[in-house]
Design a protein around this motif. Structure first.
Motif, PDB file in Angstrom:
ATOM      1  N   GLU A 140       0.930  -1.212   0.040  1.00  0.00           N
ATOM      2  CA  GLU A 140       0.012  -0.175   0.078  1.00  0.00           C
ATOM      3  C   GLU A 140       0.852   1.223  -0.070  1.00  0.00           C
ATOM      4  OE1 GLU A 140      -2.458   0.462   3.473  1.00  0.00           O
ATOM      5  OE2 GLU A 140      -3.872   2.055   2.343  1.00  0.00           O
ATOM      6  N   PHE A 141       2.007   1.404   0.819  1.00  0.00           N
ATOM      7  CA  PHE A 141       2.863   2.643   0.869  1.00  0.00           C
ATOM      8  C   PHE A 141       3.344   2.790  -0.450  1.00  0.00           C
ATOM      9  CE2 PHE A 141       6.228  -0.663   1.118  1.00  0.00           C
ATOM     10  CZ  PHE A 141       7.255  -0.063   0.327  1.00  0.00           C
ATOM     11  N   ALA A 142       3.743   1.809  -1.356  1.00  0.00           N
ATOM     12  CA  ALA A 142       4.330   1.998  -2.691  1.00  0.00           C
ATOM     13  C   ALA A 142       3.122   2.568  -3.402  1.00  0.00           C
ATOM     14  CB  ALA A 142       4.768   0.795  -3.007  1.00  0.00           C
ATOM     15  N   GLN A 143       2.113   1.842  -3.638  1.00  0.00           N
ATOM     16  CA  GLN A 143       0.888   2.532  -4.206  1.00  0.00           C
ATOM     17  C   GLN A 143       0.594   3.906  -3.990  1.00  0.00           C
ATOM     18  OE1 GLN A 143      -2.212  -0.146  -3.455  1.00  0.00           O
ATOM     19  NE2 GLN A 143      -1.343  -1.654  -4.484  1.00  0.00           N
ATOM     20  N   ILE A 144       0.676   4.433  -2.670  1.00  0.00           N
ATOM     21  CA  ILE A 144       0.252   5.773  -2.255  1.00  0.00           C
ATOM     22  C   ILE A 144       1.327   6.559  -2.694  1.00  0.00           C
ATOM     23  CG2 ILE A 144       0.052   7.266  -0.244  1.00  0.00           C
ATOM     24  CD1 ILE A 144      -1.341   5.027   1.077  1.00  0.00           C
ATOM     25  N   ALA A 145       2.586   6.271  -2.570  1.00  0.00           N
ATOM     26  CA  ALA A 145       3.839   7.001  -3.105  1.00  0.00           C
ATOM     27  C   ALA A 145       3.683   7.096  -4.624  1.00  0.00           C
ATOM     28  CB  ALA A 145       4.935   6.291  -2.793  1.00  0.00           C
ATOM     29  N   LEU A 146       3.230   6.160  -5.279  1.00  0.00           N
ATOM     30  CA  LEU A 146       3.157   6.450  -6.719  1.00  0.00           C
ATOM     31  C   LEU A 146       2.018   7.337  -7.089  1.00  0.00           C
ATOM     32  CD1 LEU A 146       4.085   5.303  -9.567  1.00  0.00           C
ATOM     33  CD2 LEU A 146       2.137   3.685  -9.460  1.00  0.00           C
ATOM     34  N   ILE A 147       0.883   7.115  -6.577  1.00  0.00           N
ATOM     35  CA  ILE A 147      -0.142   8.150  -6.776  1.00  0.00           C
ATOM     36  C   ILE A 147       0.141   9.549  -6.295  1.00  0.00           C
ATOM     37  CG2 ILE A 147      -2.578   8.659  -6.376  1.00  0.00           C
ATOM     38  CD1 ILE A 147      -3.086   5.578  -5.803  1.00  0.00           C
ATOM     39  N   ALA A 148       0.896   9.735  -5.187  1.00  0.00           N
ATOM     40  CA  ALA A 148       1.045  11.044  -4.640  1.00  0.00           C
ATOM     41  C   ALA A 148       2.152  11.529  -5.656  1.00  0.00           C
ATOM     42  CB  ALA A 148       1.683  10.987  -3.372  1.00  0.00           C
ATOM     43  N   THR A 149       3.182  10.712  -6.041  1.00  0.00           N
ATOM     44  CA  THR A 149       4.239  11.402  -7.259  1.00  0.00           C
ATOM     45  C   THR A 149       3.570  11.888  -8.489  1.00  0.00           C
ATOM     46  OG1 THR A 149       5.585   9.781  -6.298  1.00  0.00           O
ATOM     47  CG2 THR A 149       6.076  10.736  -8.488  1.00  0.00           C
ATOM     48  N   VAL A 150       2.609  11.146  -9.059  1.00  0.00           N
ATOM     49  CA  VAL A 150       1.803  11.474 -10.189  1.00  0.00           C
ATOM     50  C   VAL A 150       0.994  12.729  -9.826  1.00  0.00           C
ATOM     51  CG1 VAL A 150      -0.161  10.670 -11.719  1.00  0.00           C
ATOM     52  CG2 VAL A 150       1.471   9.018 -11.087  1.00  0.00           C
ATOM     53  N   GLY A 189      11.341  15.952   2.728  1.00  0.00           N
ATOM     54  CA  GLY A 189      10.189  15.335   2.872  1.00  0.00           C
ATOM     55  C   GLY A 189      10.162  13.736   2.845  1.00  0.00           C
ATOM     56  N   ASP A 190       9.097  12.971   2.697  1.00  0.00           N
ATOM     57  CA  ASP A 190       9.218  11.466   2.407  1.00  0.00           C
ATOM     58  C   ASP A 190       7.820  11.020   1.955  1.00  0.00           C
ATOM     59  OD1 ASP A 190       9.853   8.920   2.580  1.00  0.00           O
ATOM     60  OD2 ASP A 190      10.308   8.600   4.416  1.00  0.00           O
ATOM     61  N   VAL A 191       7.872  10.790   0.680  1.00  0.00           N
ATOM     62  CA  VAL A 191       6.702  10.271   0.030  1.00  0.00           C
ATOM     63  C   VAL A 191       5.974   8.911   0.605  1.00  0.00           C
ATOM     64  CG1 VAL A 191       7.593   9.183  -2.109  1.00  0.00           C
ATOM     65  CG2 VAL A 191       5.493  10.341  -2.082  1.00  0.00           C
ATOM     66  N   LEU A 192       7.029   8.137   1.283  1.00  0.00           N
ATOM     67  CA  LEU A 192       6.740   6.789   1.643  1.00  0.00           C
ATOM     68  C   LEU A 192       5.978   6.740   3.101  1.00  0.00           C
ATOM     69  CD1 LEU A 192      10.002   4.923   0.739  1.00  0.00           C
ATOM     70  CD2 LEU A 192       8.039   5.106  -0.426  1.00  0.00           C
ATOM     71  N   THR A 193       5.803   7.940   3.735  1.00  0.00           N
ATOM     72  CA  THR A 193       5.185   8.008   4.795  1.00  0.00           C
ATOM     73  C   THR A 193       3.823   8.614   4.711  1.00  0.00           C
ATOM     74  OG1 THR A 193       6.027  10.083   5.455  1.00  0.00           O
ATOM     75  CG2 THR A 193       7.335   8.217   6.320  1.00  0.00           C
ATOM     76  N   LEU A 194       3.385   8.864   3.489  1.00  0.00           N
ATOM     77  CA  LEU A 194       2.150   9.367   3.297  1.00  0.00           C
ATOM     78  C   LEU A 194       0.819   8.733   3.619  1.00  0.00           C
ATOM     79  CD1 LEU A 194       2.524  11.511   0.079  1.00  0.00           C
ATOM     80  CD2 LEU A 194       2.898  12.355   2.345  1.00  0.00           C
ATOM     81  N   GLY A 195      -0.127   8.815   3.939  1.00  0.00           N
ATOM     82  CA  GLY A 195      -1.421   8.173   4.111  1.00  0.00           C
ATOM     83  C   GLY A 195      -2.516   8.676   2.985  1.00  0.00           C
ATOM     84  N   ALA A 196      -3.487   8.028   3.147  1.00  0.00           N
ATOM     85  CA  ALA A 196      -4.584   8.054   2.099  1.00  0.00           C
ATOM     86  C   ALA A 196      -5.141   9.416   2.084  1.00  0.00           C
ATOM     87  CB  ALA A 196      -5.511   7.210   2.033  1.00  0.00           C
ATOM     88  N   PHE A 229       5.071  17.711   2.537  1.00  0.00           N
ATOM     89  CA  PHE A 229       5.407  16.636   3.464  1.00  0.00           C
ATOM     90  C   PHE A 229       5.855  15.254   2.817  1.00  0.00           C
ATOM     91  CE2 PHE A 229       3.110  19.554   6.445  1.00  0.00           C
ATOM     92  CZ  PHE A 229       4.249  19.584   7.472  1.00  0.00           C
ATOM     93  N   ALA A 230       5.400  15.561   1.461  1.00  0.00           N
ATOM     94  CA  ALA A 230       5.361  14.431   0.334  1.00  0.00           C
ATOM     95  C   ALA A 230       7.097  14.374  -0.060  1.00  0.00           C
ATOM     96  CB  ALA A 230       4.326  14.504  -0.695  1.00  0.00           C
ATOM     97  N   PRO A 251      15.722   7.815  -2.018  1.00  0.00           N
ATOM     98  CA  PRO A 251      14.572   8.551  -1.579  1.00  0.00           C
ATOM     99  C   PRO A 251      13.762   8.825  -2.908  1.00  0.00           C
ATOM    100  CG  PRO A 251      16.781   9.654  -0.936  1.00  0.00           C
ATOM    101  CD  PRO A 251      17.132   8.236  -1.459  1.00  0.00           C
ATOM    102  N   VAL A 252      12.684   9.196  -2.945  1.00  0.00           N
ATOM    103  CA  VAL A 252      11.876   9.343  -4.106  1.00  0.00           C
ATOM    104  C   VAL A 252      11.941  10.843  -4.721  1.00  0.00           C
ATOM    105  CG1 VAL A 252       9.608   9.402  -5.015  1.00  0.00           C
ATOM    106  CG2 VAL A 252      10.175   7.611  -3.469  1.00  0.00           C
ATOM    107  N   GLY A 253      11.966  11.883  -3.821  1.00  0.00           N
ATOM    108  CA  GLY A 253      11.900  13.261  -4.183  1.00  0.00           C
ATOM    109  C   GLY A 253      13.280  13.646  -5.066  1.00  0.00           C
TER     110      GLY A 253
END
Lengths: 223, 282
Positions: free
Chosen positions: B15-25, B137-144, B205-206, B254-256
């Motif tokens: 789930e964390f990777a899916q959220i990170a992907l959607i947040a990045t998009v 920031g850290d996109v991997l710590t984001l929630g829905a 925060f992302a 790290p993603v960013g």
């Protein structure tokens, strides 16, 4: 009908010495009115104050017998040609899109408008440049594109800030001829800044002259 | 299929990777929409400034959250928003009053607000916050819930750009002429800093303030648009985001910073190609 009138007008910037002593005047006939003076005497500031882009330090300005509007609109029939340095040099808009801005924000562009723009560009020796970036043009071509943008909406009043400076003598003559025709045939009232108009005195209907001694900051303006 | 690629695909089952992907998009699409305004108005430094301006606000938010019953996220968001707007106001005030270059006035506020944040941390030993988390920031710590905030920001930015497209073009090209012929120059003068602050706060925060500042700048440098909304700029931003997140997950980076690195390499390539073309013409 009064095109432009001003009473006890003082122009300048807040917390700075005024650029001119109070002066009043009225223009009620179409024609070409030259605004003449040395560098830094306040010619452009006066033009911008007339247009409502800068608040006067003192006095009031009326356009078409009404106080300067706080919100401008293309229907007011006012057009402005700033110096070409005013155009953002990082924004590579096409010449056609640049001239199209002259129609104003509410205008829906038709194919007839595109033909009109192309015709205008041809008239100002800019044929074939319509899809080029505005910044690929030379200084004189930029000024011509800016004039095309200003007059495409057929304004009733036209304000030009040193348009002759970057034009060669042929284009200067063409510009003055076009402006003269606009003032005579379409009754357009034209205000134009430059340092001198020696070669074009026969085109000029009136002069607004700034004079200032070298040791003074404030100019005297007379009509 | 190579095992490393399979591992990468499997990562996105979490789930964390899916959220990170959607947040990045969402972030890259938002930055692609706003990037031409930021670059063409020569306000790229504002992103960097805002990311530092929010710092004392975040600290204040954390301290207030400790002593009140308000939700943590609300305290931090309000704190960041308040200091961002105060900092922006002070920067504009100094700029207009002292008539100094805009980057100089921004740097004065940037360093001063960051200094206030550092003093606030050292004066509140119980508050554990790392300045790096604000900047990077850290996109991997984001929630829905964070995704809804980002989606809302994207919609606001997209509608603001598309519905006022003609006005943005005129405002960017020649604001004085635009004002005389009736384009909404005064509205855009106010809307632009608001949109910029809004975009940076939503993504802070992302990917962090510095990263979002880079994302707002890179796409328009890679492709110079001829209008304020450019589908090519948005697409480039999107591709950079996807490539960045794939590289990040492949190499455990790290993603960013990975997204920014993709953009930087693209700009270096473009600069090299343009340099070669210029040399050939000479």
């Amino acid at each position: 009908m009064s095109y432009l009138s001003w009473e006890n007008l003082v122009v300048g910037y807040p917390n700075k010495c005024p650029l001119i002593h109070p002066f009043s005047g009225e223009v009620n006939q179409p024609g070409i009115y030259a605004v003449i003076g040395q560098n830094g005497c306040g010619k452009s500031t006066l033009l911008k104050t007339w247009l409502g882009l800068i608040q006067p330090l003192q006095g009031k300005v009326c356009i078409n017998n009404k106080p300067i509007p706080t919100e401008h609109d293309i229907s007011q029939g006012i057009a402005y040609v700033p110096q070409f340095h005013a155009v953002n040099r990082y924004f590579h808009m096409t010449v056609q899109d640049f001239v199209k801005q002259g129609f104003g924000p509410k205008h829906k562009t038709t194919s007839a408008d595109v033909q009109k723009i192309l015709g205008m560009l041809s008239e100002w020796q800019l044929s074939g440049y319509e899809n080029r970036s505005f910044h690929e043009l030379s200084g004189g071509q930029k000024t011509r594109a800016m004039i095309a943008r200003a007059i495409i909406s057929k304004p009733k009043m036209l304000f030009l800030d040193e348009p002759l400076a970057s034009l060669d003598s042929c284009c200067q003559l063409q510009l003055m001829d076009t402006l003269y025709d606009l003032s005579k045939e379409k009754k357009v009232c034209i205000f134009m800044i430059d340092h001198h108009f020696e070669n074009f005195t026969s085109y000029i209907s009136g002069k607004i002259t700034f004079t200032r001694r070298h040791d003074q900051e404030t100019s005297v303006v007379f009509i | 299929m190579p095992p490393s690629f399979l591992n990468l695909i499997q990562t996105f089952e979490f789930e964390f990777a899916q959220i990170a992907l959607i947040a990045t998009v969402l972030i890259t699409l938002m930055c692609g929409c706003l990037s031409p305004v930021v670059v063409l108005k020569q306000r790229a430094y504002l992103g960097d400034t805002l990311s530092h301006l929010v710092f004392p606000g975040v600290i204040a938010g954390i301290i207030i959250a400790k002593f009140s019953s308000f939700p943590f996220w609300a305290c931090v968001l309000i704190g960041a928003t308040v200091t961002a707007f105060i900092g922006n106001f002070i920067s504009e005030w100094i700029l207009k009053t002292l008539k100094i270059p805009p980057d100089a006035s921004a740097i004065i506020c940037l360093t001063s607000f960051f200094a206030i944040g550092i003093i606030a941390i050292s004066s509140n030993k119980g508050t554990r916050i790392d300045p790096e988390s604000i900047l990077f920031g850290d996109v991997l710590t984001l929630g829905a819930n964070d995704l809804y905030v980002l989606l809302f920001s994207l919609i606001i930015v997209f509608i603001s750009i598309i519905s006022l497209r003609k006005h943005w073009d005129a405002w960017l090209s020649d604001p004085e002429f635009a004002e005389i012929v009736g384009f909404k120059v005064k509205l855009l003068d106010r809307l632009f800093p608001f949109l910029m602050t809004f975009a940076i706060l939503s993504g802070i925060f992302a990917v962090g303030g510095l990263m979002i500042s880079a994302l707002l700048t890179l796409p328009t440098i890679i492709y110079q648009p001829r209008s304020v909304f450019s589908p090519i700029v948005v697409l480039l931003s999107f591709i950079g985001g996807i490539l960045g997140i794939l590289i990040a997950f492949s190499f455990n980076w790290p993603v960013g910073p990975s997204i920014v690195l993709v953009g930087f390499i693209t700009i270096l390539t473009k600069t090299f190609v343009v340099h070669l073309q210029t040399q050939r013409r000479i």
